[in-house]
Design an enzyme around this catalytic site. Sequence first.
Site, PDB file in Angstrom:
ATOM      1  CE  LYS A 120       5.492  -3.382  -0.174  1.00  0.00           C
ATOM      2  NZ  LYS A 120       6.786  -3.959   0.238  1.00  0.00           N
TER       3      LYS A 120
ATOM      4  CB  SER B 159       6.451  -7.710  -0.449  1.00  0.00           C
ATOM      5  OG  SER B 159       7.124  -6.623   0.163  1.00  0.00           O
TER       6      SER B 159
ATOM      7  CB  SER C  36      10.202  -6.302   0.040  1.00  0.00           C
ATOM      8  OG  SER C  36       9.759  -7.551   0.522  1.00  0.00           O
TER       9      SER C  36
END
Lengths: 476, 489
Positions: free
Chosen positions: B78, B153, B177
């Site tokens: 990420k 996210s 997330s």
Amino acid sequence: MEWEVVIGLEVHVQLNTATKIFCGCSTTFGAEPNTQTCPVCLAMPGALPVLNAAAVNKAIALGLALGSEINRRSIFARKNYFYPDLPKGYQISQYELPVVGAGHLDIVLPDGTEKRIGVTRAHLEEDAGKSLHESFDSQSGIDLNRAGTPLLEIVSEPDMRSATEAVAYLKKLHALVRYLDISDGNMQEGSFRCDANISLRRPGHPYGTRAEIKNLNSFRFLEKSILFEISRQKDILENGGQIIQETRLFDSVRSETRSMRSKEEANDYRYFPDPDLLPLVLEQSRIEAVQAQLPELPDAKKNRFMEQYGLPAYDAGVLTSGRPLAEYYETVAEGMDSKLAANWIMGELLGALNRTGLEVENCPVPAMQMRLLLSRIEDQTISGKIAKEIFEALFLESGEVDAIIEARGLRQITDTGAIVSLIEEIVSRHPQQVADYRSGKEKLFGFFVGQVMKESQGKASPDQVNSLLKQKLQGE
Amino acid sequence: MEIHELSIQGIRQALVSGQYSSHEITGALLQRIAEENPRLNAFVTVTGELALAQAKVADSRRARGEQGPLLGVPVAHKDIFCTRGVRTTCASRMLENFVAPYDATVIRRLQESGMVMLGKLNMDEFAMGSSNETSHFGPVRNPWNPARVPGGSSGGSASALAARLVPAATGTDTGGSIRQPAAFCGVTGLKPTYGRVSRYGMIAFASSLDQGGPMARSAEDCALLMDAMAAHDPLDSTSHAQADGQFYAGLDRSLEGLRVGVPEEFFGEGLDPQVAEAVQSAIRQFEKMGARIRKVHLPNNVHAVSTYYVLAPAEASSNLARFDGVRYTRRASCPRDLTDLYTRSRYEGFGPEVRRRILVGTYVLSAGYYDAYYLQAQKVRSLIREDFRRAFAEVDVIVGPATPTTAFALGDKSNDPVAMYLADIYTIAVNLAGIPAISLPCGFDRSGMPVGMQIMGNYFADEQLLAIAHQYQLQTGWHLRSPGQQGRG
């Protein structure tokens, strides 16, 4: 009717830890800009603070020296505001729960009276960097070497009632942090600076509205800014005006304070507990360990000096005003006339240091030489007057006491025969004065002593000159 | 089986047997990313050359006799984890060109275990979002249906895993997330106990809630990642002293007698019946495997979203203050003065959702509102924590849906922040309490979108959660389905 000034001080002390409060960067002053930085103190994304245990111990030491409550649990909070030299956009500080709670500091005023000043709290925080506005052609530079240097902010109660008291408090605190070796106390470099809250009121009335004077970095500036504020506020109040609560800056060139921002313009710092740091929890054993390491504190040392060396309070106070000076004194006084040692150190030594702007730590006359010098007075090798000459030589050119005495032939003349012949020489040179003396002008005695001493180039033992001269003048 | 379909465990076996080298596997995945990523937009940055070089190093380490379970296994991160020398954007214009001079602890640990970094994955800007639509680099598509969001996210991580672009990914979870995108994309993700995975170098959103974690296509693979990720980190003051664990070694455990709690509050209004049905059937599966099911109550869960949307923005408003246009961020051109430099750099650098949360956070911390919002929210947070404490006195784990619906369509909620915030209604309480939870696929709805369930555990029950999920995955095949089998488009 008189006005009473009410003063409280917030003192920022840079702690002399080797590394910063939340990262491992060096805290050394004066390095090339931004060379003592890392992701943490540059506030790079994702970087996190880790508390420096040494900074905490120094805060505990101060708390113990002030007789303060040491909070077993304290909280780091974020003080949020934007400024280019504040890289995170917040300062990590302590707000609701500081590490050091209420304590006190006893000050001595010039007239000898003592006064106890309350200390509200002391909390740990990080220093910001520095903005550099020179030499960047319409731009500003930022140096973050100082960002993250540990600070201890010591907040007093509004207990001071004159500039003199405020200066005495600041000086005492300054001496204390150096005693404790928690700060170098260097005011020029900003290691020890204060904000003063100043207000006026009629005696017995509630506190008036205060002005806060920021960033005072000398005792003189503190004194001048208070005196200026007293007259400024008095003028306003006596002309029916009101004091505005505001932050002011002291202009050292014009010796006045100027408004920086009013309360309405003040930042809302949006304090909240820093979620990156756990509450600081102190075990009793840790506090005890710091306690065990504390040096003898100024007040205790002063009392001991009075008792052990038989010194008056004033002398003991001066000699214990700093640890290096106290140590110097103790080295010199060991086995010596302690009052003689005190006089010499407070007179000759401090005078010479003052004139040359040197500190005891880098005094050119080592304590052992001073001690030797005084021992040569005591054993009558030299007179006090000659000793001053030797001290001068030691201070300016360094060297060794006995070597100087020999090289310059300063050994005191104690041979009675030699002194008697000097006296006879002088007496025979001044028959008129001898006659006058004998006919009752006794103050001429000093004249003869002076002449004999002069003839001996100051080396004749004054005691012997006195008694032999008396014998000679009265005997015939 | 094609290379890109291999799990971490499959790659490990192929590397051990010599069937493939890490270099071959990495090359094949880079090829696959080149083909598939344009339609998914799961990657912000692909580090092809670096990956191939790391793969070679891994191969030579293996040739010298090293045998770490992750040695030579590709992974993508990420884009919230700082990577030395490779730009880290947090999917924000603000950090468009930011290259960190250091690695996040998670990155360092995975690199030391020999993993090969394929690149940096797309996400919601600064991890603020539940659909991956707030990214400065454009939305990520759900491989199961490109008209649907992947969740957020960690949307890039979930999408890339589901599309078989990567066998392993890192994610972060502040309010769901990791778990919500895992559920939307049919993959497995663990939000560890707060303090087990270092936050150092992970760009902070809400420090007291943020937790990095593993995402993969099975609990077993997540366990292999956790073995490397979880550890005490002296650089993170909130890192737990006993953060490490035996995650992979602890997978083999029976569900016999396991007390599974089912919170009524998670099955009420707003829950898609198809999601409810899939989760109920998973609960029946647990029962079959020997677990005892009982009801529990989490009465304060109803306050979780509003509590979260006070606390998280409060911390974010302060955490994001460092992005000020002064040092490494994007800076507005020709600022008139300091205020102009701040306001324009921040206005131009942050997207609307980030700006919204900074405003909310600044408001709730400001003088006069602090007590009513921030302090009150902290009190409710303790109540939520207390809910779990009481529940875990009666049961070992709590099972429920990970999300109220399956993946929604792009654009569906992007103009309605509150509807978007409610997408995290089942995941947020876990972060407020700091407990671990795992999200894994347990079915599909009629439109063919995956359904995710969530298993929540007590503090440090991470190993137990992985084991339960693994035992479930040994008995079921939901996690093995891939979008490709459904036919493309």
